[in-house]
Design an enzyme around this catalytic site. Sequence first.
Site, PDB file in Angstrom:
ATOM      1  N   ASP A  42     -57.054  19.309  27.218  1.00 30.80           N
ATOM      2  CA  ASP A  42     -56.232  20.301  26.518  1.00 30.80           C
ATOM      3  C   ASP A  42     -57.052  21.545  26.175  1.00 30.80           C
ATOM      4  O   ASP A  42     -56.581  22.669  26.305  1.00 30.80           O
ATOM      5  CB  ASP A  42     -55.642  19.709  25.233  1.00 30.80           C
ATOM      6  CG  ASP A  42     -54.406  18.854  25.524  1.00 30.80           C
ATOM      7  OD1 ASP A  42     -53.947  18.870  26.688  1.00 30.80           O
ATOM      8  OD2 ASP A  42     -53.917  18.183  24.605  1.00 30.80           O
ATOM      9  N   LEU A  86     -42.933  19.325  29.559  1.00 26.55           N
ATOM     10  CA  LEU A  86     -42.523  19.815  28.240  1.00 26.55           C
ATOM     11  C   LEU A  86     -43.565  20.795  27.729  1.00 26.55           C
ATOM     12  O   LEU A  86     -44.763  20.621  27.986  1.00 26.55           O
ATOM     13  CB  LEU A  86     -42.416  18.653  27.239  1.00 26.55           C
ATOM     14  CG  LEU A  86     -41.277  17.661  27.425  1.00 26.55           C
ATOM     15  CD1 LEU A  86     -41.468  16.452  26.513  1.00 26.55           C
ATOM     16  CD2 LEU A  86     -39.938  18.329  27.134  1.00 26.55           C
ATOM     17  N   LYS A 118     -43.054  10.374  21.930  1.00 27.28           N
ATOM     18  CA  LYS A 118     -43.473  10.792  23.263  1.00 27.28           C
ATOM     19  C   LYS A 118     -44.364   9.687  23.805  1.00 27.28           C
ATOM     20  O   LYS A 118     -45.499   9.495  23.374  1.00 27.28           O
ATOM     21  CB  LYS A 118     -44.233  12.119  23.207  1.00 27.28           C
ATOM     22  CG  LYS A 118     -44.592  12.674  24.570  1.00 27.28           C
ATOM     23  CD  LYS A 118     -45.159  14.073  24.436  1.00 27.28           C
ATOM     24  CE  LYS A 118     -45.381  14.751  25.775  1.00 27.28           C
ATOM     25  NZ  LYS A 118     -46.239  13.996  26.686  1.00 27.28           N
ATOM     26  N   GLU A 173     -40.267   6.606  30.958  1.00 27.35           N
ATOM     27  CA  GLU A 173     -41.714   6.478  31.034  1.00 27.35           C
ATOM     28  C   GLU A 173     -42.092   5.027  31.341  1.00 27.35           C
ATOM     29  O   GLU A 173     -41.585   4.105  30.710  1.00 27.35           O
ATOM     30  CB  GLU A 173     -42.288   6.897  29.666  1.00 27.35           C
ATOM     31  CG  GLU A 173     -43.690   7.395  29.697  1.00 27.35           C
ATOM     32  CD  GLU A 173     -43.837   8.861  30.130  1.00 27.35           C
ATOM     33  OE1 GLU A 173     -42.853   9.474  30.614  1.00 27.35           O
ATOM     34  OE2 GLU A 173     -44.953   9.384  29.990  1.00 27.35           O
ATOM     35  N   CYS A 417     -78.758 -17.742  14.740  1.00 26.93           N
ATOM     36  CA  CYS A 417     -78.023 -16.908  13.796  1.00 26.93           C
ATOM     37  C   CYS A 417     -78.873 -15.685  13.434  1.00 26.93           C
ATOM     38  O   CYS A 417     -80.007 -15.832  12.980  1.00 26.93           O
ATOM     39  CB  CYS A 417     -77.688 -17.694  12.531  1.00 26.93           C
ATOM     40  SG  CYS A 417     -77.016 -16.629  11.238  1.00 26.93           S
ATOM     41  N   CYS A 433     -72.369 -19.458  12.450  1.00 25.56           N
ATOM     42  CA  CYS A 433     -73.665 -19.970  12.021  1.00 25.56           C
ATOM     43  C   CYS A 433     -73.484 -21.416  11.579  1.00 25.56           C
ATOM     44  O   CYS A 433     -72.512 -21.745  10.897  1.00 25.56           O
ATOM     45  CB  CYS A 433     -74.195 -19.130  10.861  1.00 25.56           C
ATOM     46  SG  CYS A 433     -75.659 -19.864  10.098  1.00 25.56           S
ATOM     47  N   CYS A 439     -74.468 -19.302   4.792  1.00 22.42           N
ATOM     48  CA  CYS A 439     -75.336 -18.328   5.465  1.00 22.42           C
ATOM     49  C   CYS A 439     -75.236 -16.963   4.793  1.00 22.42           C
ATOM     50  O   CYS A 439     -76.228 -16.345   4.491  1.00 22.42           O
ATOM     51  CB  CYS A 439     -74.979 -18.216   6.940  1.00 22.42           C
ATOM     52  SG  CYS A 439     -75.965 -16.978   7.793  1.00 22.42           S
TER      53      CYS A 439
HETATM   54  S1  IVH Z   1     -38.026  14.371  28.024  1.00 21.00           S
HETATM   55  C1  IVH Z   1     -36.731  17.653  30.668  1.00 21.00           C
HETATM   56  N1  IVH Z   1     -38.664  12.460  26.355  1.00 21.00           N
HETATM   57  O1  IVH Z   1     -43.705  13.661  28.532  1.00 21.00           O
HETATM   58  C2  IVH Z   1     -37.272  16.759  29.621  1.00 21.00           C
HETATM   59  N2  IVH Z   1     -40.255  13.124  27.987  1.00 21.00           N
HETATM   60  O2  IVH Z   1     -45.244  16.105  28.684  1.00 21.00           O
HETATM   61  C3  IVH Z   1     -38.513  16.122  30.024  1.00 21.00           C
HETATM   62  N3  IVH Z   1     -42.330  11.853  27.906  1.00 21.00           N
HETATM   63  O3  IVH Z   1     -42.653  14.567  31.725  1.00 21.00           O
HETATM   64  C4  IVH Z   1     -38.768  14.815  29.548  1.00 21.00           C
HETATM   65  N4  IVH Z   1     -41.782  10.547  26.237  1.00 21.00           N
HETATM   66  O4  IVH Z   1     -43.201  12.055  31.238  1.00 21.00           O
HETATM   67  C5  IVH Z   1     -39.056  13.223  27.396  1.00 21.00           C
HETATM   68  N5  IVH Z   1     -39.105  10.778  24.832  1.00 21.00           N
HETATM   69  C6  IVH Z   1     -39.488  11.520  25.866  1.00 21.00           C
HETATM   70  C7  IVH Z   1     -40.749  11.377  26.470  1.00 21.00           C
HETATM   71  C8  IVH Z   1     -41.099  12.197  27.525  1.00 21.00           C
HETATM   72  C9  IVH Z   1     -42.716  10.841  27.110  1.00 21.00           C
HETATM   73  C10 IVH Z   1     -43.163  12.434  28.958  1.00 21.00           C
HETATM   74  C11 IVH Z   1     -42.467  12.713  30.251  1.00 21.00           C
HETATM   75  C12 IVH Z   1     -42.598  14.191  30.417  1.00 21.00           C
HETATM   76  C13 IVH Z   1     -43.858  14.463  29.672  1.00 21.00           C
HETATM   77  C14 IVH Z   1     -44.034  15.911  29.298  1.00 21.00           C
END
Ligand code: IVH
Length: 694
Positions: A42, A86, A118, A173, A417, A433, A439
């Site tokens: 990131d 996202l 997520k 996922e 030990c 032990c 101990c």
């Molecule tokens: S919605 C168009 N919901 O995060 C909407 N994505 O960083 C796109 N992901 O590609 C996905 N949990 O692989 C959605 N509750 C969730 C999610 C989720 C994990 C992942 C997914 C997406 C990625 C983006």
Amino acid sequence: MTTPAAVITDSAAYAQAVEDAVKASAAYYTGGTSVLDDDAYDRLVHGIAAWEADHPDQVLPDSPTGKVAGGAVEGDVPHTVAMLSLDNVFSAEEFTAWTASLARRIGREVERFSVEPKLDGLAVAARYTGGRLRQLITRGDGTAGEDVSHAIGTIEGLPDELAEPVTVEVRGEVLMTTAQFEHGNEVRTAHGGQPFANPRGAAAGTLRAKERAYTVPMTFFGYGLLPLPGTATDLGVRLGELAHSDLMVQAAAYGINTTAGTAVPGITADTVEQALARVEEIAAARAELPFGIDGIVIKADLAADQQQAGSGSRAPRWAIAYKLPAVEKITRLLAVEWNVGRTGIIAPRAVLEPVEIDGATITYATLHNPADITRRDLRLGDHVMVHRAGDVIPRIEAPVAHLRTGDEQPVAFPEVCPRCGSGIDTSEQRWRCEQGRSCHLVAALSYAAGRDQLDIEGLGHTRIVQLVDAGLVADLAGLFALTREQLLGLERMGETSADNLLAAIAAAKAQPLSRVLCALGVRGTGRSMSRRIARHFATMDNIRAADAAAMQQVEGIGTEKAPSIVAELAELAPLIDKLATAGVTMTEPGVTPPTSGGDTGDADGNAEPVGGPLAGMTVVVTGAMTGPLEDLSRNQMNDLIERAGGRSSSSVSKKTTLVVAGEGAGSKRAKAEDLGIRLATPDEFAALVADYLN
Ligand code: IVH
């Protein structure tokens, strides 16, 4: 908190950064292991974006900022609708700003949000035709993905057949739960493979692997449901009109696993504040979840709001990822220490090259036992993936096998030990032990004197060291034989302190059996288990008379634990005798001991709690307690429930009679509502058990 950007000073550094990011991203999406952990990635991408903002004419075509994330894998199955990524926010302020810009874009406030975890796995599209799962496709570059249909049947939550013969695409996922990951790595290394460094990489690698000699289960969570060519027109129209939350209900009704069954179910929120409150709740629950999450996804819930907001080429404008700090970092395993605990268990602990994870510097991680080290194939000098979330003790997920140089050394196991030099009992997974509790007497006594056990004020660690060093106590019972003269002979011990300590020790004799039992430190039992045992059997004599079958009658004690508890109690018999002779309480107040042939015990000869407002009830507490219950820990709440005649439990099931739901109660409350179980607020509950509150 926004992830700080890597500093890029010139175009050569920029080109290198893009190359590194592309490599890392490729590894990420193909199941390889990147040298960069999420945080470092990131930072790098932030740095790249910052440099590009200043040099828009020099942006490289494969820069990770420009394309759909995951673009490293070229697949051959086109997606019907692009699988987007996202955009991210990192703070409440950034989230609020995003909601404001979304409102500006659609010309009104968003009607309702949906808020869900997520999930930290990889996106797949599952195509069902006539209700049967026909094809599984990875996201790939977002427009086309790889066909991974060979994995059908190995993914829990993605049934081969739906409850209805519909033609639809489910998106979601694929991940490995912590348990699946550990199992997966075990199986993999047993077949001569290298362990995966973390669950995400393991899921990615496993999903794409064909023709393996073994299968490793994974888990699917759906977060999208859309029509396919071939979907009945009316269903297609309906799916296009449903709110996201309703789509999730529909997916679940088809038999697809969703977050609904987890501790962090997706919910809807009417306001930005509510959405943020849910973000906090999910973040707080993260450390205890059985699967990884890396943030919270907030979506405009209504189809109309989504359509009006539209999508960019990379991400929809109606959804955002609220990223949580990374909980995984790569560092090095420098050494393994072996420490003896209060019961004589010799536990390994990993010493790490210090690494910062979510603001804390981590230098140690737990390792469970010697077999755990062997199973994980850990070697000294290994790069290891360390996981640390919330207050949970950091753990090593796995070595990062591809970073091995060949100089790594096997971890040496102790032969005697490390504390007292005695022999080691290696007959069980956890080594011990041969001196057992003697101990590390100081640790055993410190635990026994602790607040949740005998609660002996003035008997802290330093005092106990003094007493043990002076040879005044050789076991727990020794405390009760201490004399005033002996105490006065200690350094920094005045008359008042000595009298106070003696009084505190004397008072401890009146502690109920549950605390005495806990103070003994029976392996495999903690505070709540000790309480359950004490309430079940009512007296120490009954407990000692119990065989494994009788012990198993106690809630939460299974076939494995029962015999080991019985064996421990036999080992502790001489100490228990001494404690009884010293006048320590050996009964549990409020529980009537069974009399021979009497009428208070049940058929098994077990004691029965006497009456109380919660008699016969199984009570679950969830959320934050307020009012008169505000200061009670969960432990104390459970104690209260049991004193009032009820049983306490941590999970809601059909057997639950009452759920005390405080602020922030989530899935347990929802489940109680689903099952039609009686709910009480903390205040209502406090009134119910008022006589038992002290
Ligand atoms: S919605 C168009 N919901 O995060 C909407 N994505 O960083 C796109 N992901 O590609 C996905 N949990 O692989 C959605 N509750 C969730 C999610 C989720 C994990 C992942 C997914 C997406 C990625 C983006």
